[in-house]
Design an enzyme around this catalytic site. Structure first.
Site, PDB file in Angstrom:
ATOM      1  N   HIS A  34      99.043  90.914 122.665  1.00 54.74           N
ATOM      2  CA  HIS A  34      97.989  91.320 121.734  1.00 54.74           C
ATOM      3  C   HIS A  34      97.186  92.451 122.368  1.00 54.74           C
ATOM      4  CE1 HIS A  34      95.038  90.596 118.501  1.00 54.74           C
ATOM      5  NE2 HIS A  34      94.131  90.917 119.414  1.00 54.74           N
ATOM      6  N   ASP A  36      94.084  95.056 121.643  1.00 55.14           N
ATOM      7  CA  ASP A  36      92.937  95.419 120.808  1.00 55.14           C
ATOM      8  C   ASP A  36      92.635  96.908 120.933  1.00 55.14           C
ATOM      9  OD1 ASP A  36      91.943  92.911 119.615  1.00 55.14           O
ATOM     10  OD2 ASP A  36      91.674  92.291 121.699  1.00 55.14           O
ATOM     11  N   GLY A 144      84.937  92.379 118.161  1.00 50.57           N
ATOM     12  CA  GLY A 144      84.469  93.426 119.049  1.00 50.57           C
ATOM     13  C   GLY A 144      84.255  93.081 120.498  1.00 50.57           C
ATOM     14  N   ALA A 146      84.870  90.026 123.803  1.00 52.36           N
ATOM     15  CA  ALA A 146      85.469  88.785 124.298  1.00 52.36           C
ATOM     16  C   ALA A 146      84.373  87.827 124.750  1.00 52.36           C
ATOM     17  CB  ALA A 146      86.410  89.098 125.462  1.00 52.36           C
ATOM     18  N   GLY A 147      84.737  86.535 124.835  1.00 50.70           N
ATOM     19  CA  GLY A 147      83.854  85.546 125.419  1.00 50.70           C
ATOM     20  C   GLY A 147      82.784  84.977 124.506  1.00 50.70           C
ATOM     21  N   ASP A 177      92.394  84.253 116.650  1.00 48.05           N
ATOM     22  CA  ASP A 177      91.863  85.217 117.612  1.00 48.05           C
ATOM     23  C   ASP A 177      90.391  84.891 117.859  1.00 48.05           C
ATOM     24  OD1 ASP A 177      91.244  87.333 119.197  1.00 48.05           O
ATOM     25  OD2 ASP A 177      91.734  88.900 117.743  1.00 48.05           O
ATOM     26  N   SER A 179      88.049  82.673 121.191  1.00 46.96           N
ATOM     27  CA  SER A 179      87.662  81.381 121.762  1.00 46.96           C
ATOM     28  C   SER A 179      88.768  80.334 121.689  1.00 46.96           C
ATOM     29  CB  SER A 179      86.398  80.855 121.064  1.00 46.96           C
ATOM     30  OG  SER A 179      85.735  79.915 121.862  1.00 46.96           O
ATOM     31  N   GLY A 199      92.618  84.729 125.927  1.00 46.17           N
ATOM     32  CA  GLY A 199      91.987  85.817 126.669  1.00 46.17           C
ATOM     33  C   GLY A 199      91.213  85.305 127.849  1.00 46.17           C
ATOM     34  N   THR A 200      89.925  85.609 127.865  1.00 44.83           N
ATOM     35  CA  THR A 200      89.069  85.274 128.996  1.00 44.83           C
ATOM     36  C   THR A 200      89.013  83.778 129.261  1.00 44.83           C
ATOM     37  OG1 THR A 200      87.710  87.208 128.487  1.00 44.83           O
ATOM     38  CG2 THR A 200      86.756  85.561 129.956  1.00 44.83           C
TER      39      THR A 200
END
Length: 225
Positions: A34, A36, A144, A146-147, A177, A179, A199-200
């Site tokens: 993925h 962005d 927009g 992350a986290g 997409d 959390s 992700g994070t």
């Protein structure tokens, strides 16, 4: 429950110092990557680009999914095709008046079409072209950054997309997409998720070593599949 969940790492969250090492390892494990792409206008952030896509494409054998968080997605499609993109994922909010034309162009260039909904955008807005897409993504955070914290109201949207797919005999995948982590894996999978973008909080901060980070994530997800 027995379900094959695809994993798509969000590369804006990776350790760019270990770019090649992490891509080569994940390439053996994931469904696709993925990527962005943000323009600083549609969302107040600037991240990756078609050039970044071309560099990942030099290393990866897996499909590259490009999420366009941009005001004018039509300006990116040709460059993404040249860079090696396999799927272009468009925001419902940015394609009004040109959705069918953009879908046709993306397919003509040999790529697949994905569609993504902001949290406040209802499924109803896209009902006339959901049959034309390969993947539908539900943002469970605002776009927009992350986290962010999970928005639980999006579970209803996932269930709605699953029901719409069943009632209309469609085959798009339902992707999440935002959390995706041990606190949400269970409820997302039960609601109908087919693909988790990690992700994070889901992958890259599990451990500095990408192999250990992957194992931690996999153990957490496997108990719900």
């Amino acid at each position: 429950m027995s379900k094959n969940i695809l994993i798509s790492p969000s590369l804006m969250c990776m350790d760019l110092v270990k770019f090649k090492e992490q891509i080569e390892f994940l390439d053996k494990k994931v469904g696709y990557f993925h990527i962005d792409i943000m323009d600083g206008h549609y969302v107040p952030n600037i991240t990756l680009s078609p050039f970044f896509v071309s560099q990942v494409n030099r290393i990866s054998t897996k499909p590259l999914d490009c999420h366009l968080m941009v005001t004018n997605p039509e300006n990116y499609i040709d460059d993404l095709a040249k860079a090696g993109c396999d799927m272009v994922t468009l925001h419902v909010e940015t394609i009004s008046g040109q959705a069918f034309r953009l879908f046709e162009k993306i397919e003509h260039l040999g790529m697949k079409v994905g569609l993504i909904f902001n949290p406040e955008t209802p499924v109803e807005f896209a009902k006339y072209y959901l049959h034309k897409v390969d993947k539908v993504t539900v943002l469970t955070v605002d776009p927009g950054f992350a986290g962010q914290s999970f928005i639980p109201e999006m579970l209803e949207k996932i269930q709605e997309l699953k029901q719409f797919r069943l009632e209309n005999n469609l085959d798009y995948k339902i992707e999440i997409d935002g959390s995706c982590n041990p606190k949400t894996y269970d409820i997302l999978i039960k609601a109908g998720a087919d693909v988790l973008i990690v992700g994070t909080s889901g992958l890259f901060h599990n451990d500095p070593d990408i192999e250990k980070a992957w194992d931690i994530m996999q153990k957490s997800i496997s108990q719900y599949c």
